[in-house]
Motif scaffolding. Structure first.
Motif, PDB file in Angstrom:
ATOM      1  N   GLN A 164      57.131 -21.706  84.620  1.00 39.98           N
ATOM      2  CA  GLN A 164      56.202 -21.636  83.525  1.00 39.98           C
ATOM      3  C   GLN A 164      56.173 -20.235  82.918  1.00 39.98           C
ATOM      4  OE1 GLN A 164      52.702 -22.865  85.523  1.00 39.98           O
ATOM      5  NE2 GLN A 164      53.143 -25.030  85.311  1.00 39.98           N
ATOM      6  N   ALA A 165      56.153 -19.231  83.767  1.00 40.35           N
ATOM      7  CA  ALA A 165      56.130 -17.858  83.261  1.00 40.35           C
ATOM      8  C   ALA A 165      57.417 -17.544  82.511  1.00 40.35           C
ATOM      9  CB  ALA A 165      55.919 -16.872  84.404  1.00 40.35           C
ATOM     10  N   THR A 166      58.534 -18.096  82.955  1.00 33.02           N
ATOM     11  CA  THR A 166      59.805 -17.858  82.280  1.00 33.02           C
ATOM     12  C   THR A 166      59.759 -18.392  80.853  1.00 33.02           C
ATOM     13  OG1 THR A 166      61.024 -17.911  84.358  1.00 33.02           O
ATOM     14  CG2 THR A 166      62.288 -18.313  82.344  1.00 33.02           C
ATOM     15  N   VAL A 167      59.276 -19.603  80.682  1.00 36.33           N
ATOM     16  CA  VAL A 167      59.185 -20.198  79.347  1.00 36.33           C
ATOM     17  C   VAL A 167      58.237 -19.376  78.477  1.00 36.33           C
ATOM     18  CG1 VAL A 167      58.455 -22.237  78.044  1.00 36.33           C
ATOM     19  CG2 VAL A 167      59.789 -22.502  80.152  1.00 36.33           C
ATOM     20  N   TYR A 168      57.104 -19.001  79.028  1.00 36.36           N
ATOM     21  CA  TYR A 168      56.139 -18.185  78.284  1.00 36.36           C
ATOM     22  C   TYR A 168      56.784 -16.888  77.808  1.00 36.36           C
ATOM     23  CZ  TYR A 168      52.143 -15.195  77.322  1.00 36.36           C
ATOM     24  OH  TYR A 168      51.263 -14.325  76.732  1.00 36.36           O
ATOM     25  N   ARG A 169      57.495 -16.209  78.689  1.00 33.80           N
ATOM     26  CA  ARG A 169      58.116 -14.923  78.337  1.00 33.80           C
ATOM     27  C   ARG A 169      59.225 -15.086  77.305  1.00 33.80           C
ATOM     28  NH1 ARG A 169      54.266 -11.546  79.390  1.00 33.80           N
ATOM     29  NH2 ARG A 169      53.743 -11.404  81.573  1.00 33.80           N
ATOM     30  N   VAL A 182      59.375 -17.428  74.929  1.00 31.75           N
ATOM     31  CA  VAL A 182      58.701 -17.658  73.649  1.00 31.75           C
ATOM     32  C   VAL A 182      58.053 -16.368  73.160  1.00 31.75           C
ATOM     33  CG1 VAL A 182      56.817 -18.906  72.510  1.00 31.75           C
ATOM     34  CG2 VAL A 182      58.374 -20.127  74.058  1.00 31.75           C
ATOM     35  N   GLN A 183      57.414 -15.633  74.063  1.00 28.62           N
ATOM     36  CA  GLN A 183      56.764 -14.375  73.695  1.00 28.62           C
ATOM     37  C   GLN A 183      57.772 -13.387  73.111  1.00 28.62           C
ATOM     38  OE1 GLN A 183      55.398 -11.892  76.973  1.00 28.62           O
ATOM     39  NE2 GLN A 183      53.563 -11.347  75.794  1.00 28.62           N
ATOM     40  N   GLU A 184      58.894 -13.216  73.759  1.00 29.25           N
ATOM     41  CA  GLU A 184      59.905 -12.266  73.281  1.00 29.25           C
ATOM     42  C   GLU A 184      60.517 -12.735  71.966  1.00 29.25           C
ATOM     43  OE1 GLU A 184      61.936  -8.960  72.795  1.00 29.25           O
ATOM     44  OE2 GLU A 184      60.580  -9.230  74.493  1.00 29.25           O
ATOM     45  N   ALA A 185      60.766 -14.026  71.850  1.00 24.11           N
ATOM     46  CA  ALA A 185      61.331 -14.549  70.607  1.00 24.11           C
ATOM     47  C   ALA A 185      60.378 -14.320  69.435  1.00 24.11           C
ATOM     48  CB  ALA A 185      61.648 -16.038  70.762  1.00 24.11           C
ATOM     49  N   LEU A 186      59.093 -14.573  69.633  1.00 25.27           N
ATOM     50  CA  LEU A 186      58.127 -14.361  68.560  1.00 25.27           C
ATOM     51  C   LEU A 186      57.933 -12.876  68.259  1.00 25.27           C
ATOM     52  CD1 LEU A 186      55.484 -17.111  69.347  1.00 25.27           C
ATOM     53  CD2 LEU A 186      57.195 -17.092  67.508  1.00 25.27           C
ATOM     54  N   THR A 187      58.016 -12.040  69.280  1.00 25.36           N
ATOM     55  CA  THR A 187      57.961 -10.591  69.058  1.00 25.36           C
ATOM     56  C   THR A 187      59.127 -10.160  68.173  1.00 25.36           C
ATOM     57  OG1 THR A 187      56.813 -10.186  71.132  1.00 25.36           O
ATOM     58  CG2 THR A 187      58.037  -8.329  70.190  1.00 25.36           C
ATOM     59  N   ASN A 188      60.318 -10.704  68.427  1.00 24.63           N
ATOM     60  CA  ASN A 188      61.480 -10.385  67.606  1.00 24.63           C
ATOM     61  C   ASN A 188      61.299 -10.865  66.166  1.00 24.63           C
ATOM     62  OD1 ASN A 188      62.774  -9.119  69.700  1.00 24.63           O
ATOM     63  ND2 ASN A 188      64.042 -10.883  70.225  1.00 24.63           N
ATOM     64  N   VAL A 189      60.679 -12.028  65.995  1.00 23.16           N
ATOM     65  CA  VAL A 189      60.416 -12.525  64.646  1.00 23.16           C
ATOM     66  C   VAL A 189      59.541 -11.524  63.897  1.00 23.16           C
ATOM     67  CG1 VAL A 189      59.230 -14.310  63.293  1.00 23.16           C
ATOM     68  CG2 VAL A 189      60.691 -14.974  65.220  1.00 23.16           C
TER      69      VAL A 189
END
Length: 92
Positions: free
Chosen positions: A1-6, A8-15
């Protein structure tokens, strides 16, 4: 679960930092015994000059590989960037 969260978090940070996008879409789906995560934006796309060597992308790749998953980066369906990750059932 933490892997998926991270991921998505990193991808949105890059956006936010790099894409100059007006929209981003996140989807999570159970598909063929795997969890598939997609983050897609309508921004300027990946810069081929920089390649896939930014720390955030490297971190995402490492997290996915540690979970026995697969990561793909490329253009979105209507421009921008699409990040796709697949994790085997029970891996995350």
């Amino acid at each position: 679960q933490a892997t998926v969260y991270r991921i998505v978090q990193e991808a949105l940070t890059n956006v936010v930092k790099h894409a100059d996008a007006t929209r981003a879409r996140v989807s999570l789906e159970a598909r063929n015994g795997a969890l598939v995560v997609e983050v897609e934006d309508d921004g300027r796309g990946l810069d081929p000059e920089r390649g896939n060597h930014r720390f955030g992308l490297l971190g995402m790749r490492e997290r996915v590989e540690l979970a026995d998953g697969e990561l793909r980066l490329g253009p979105g369906r209507t421009g921008g960037t699409r990040i796709w990750a697949s994790f085997p059932d029970g891996a995350v």
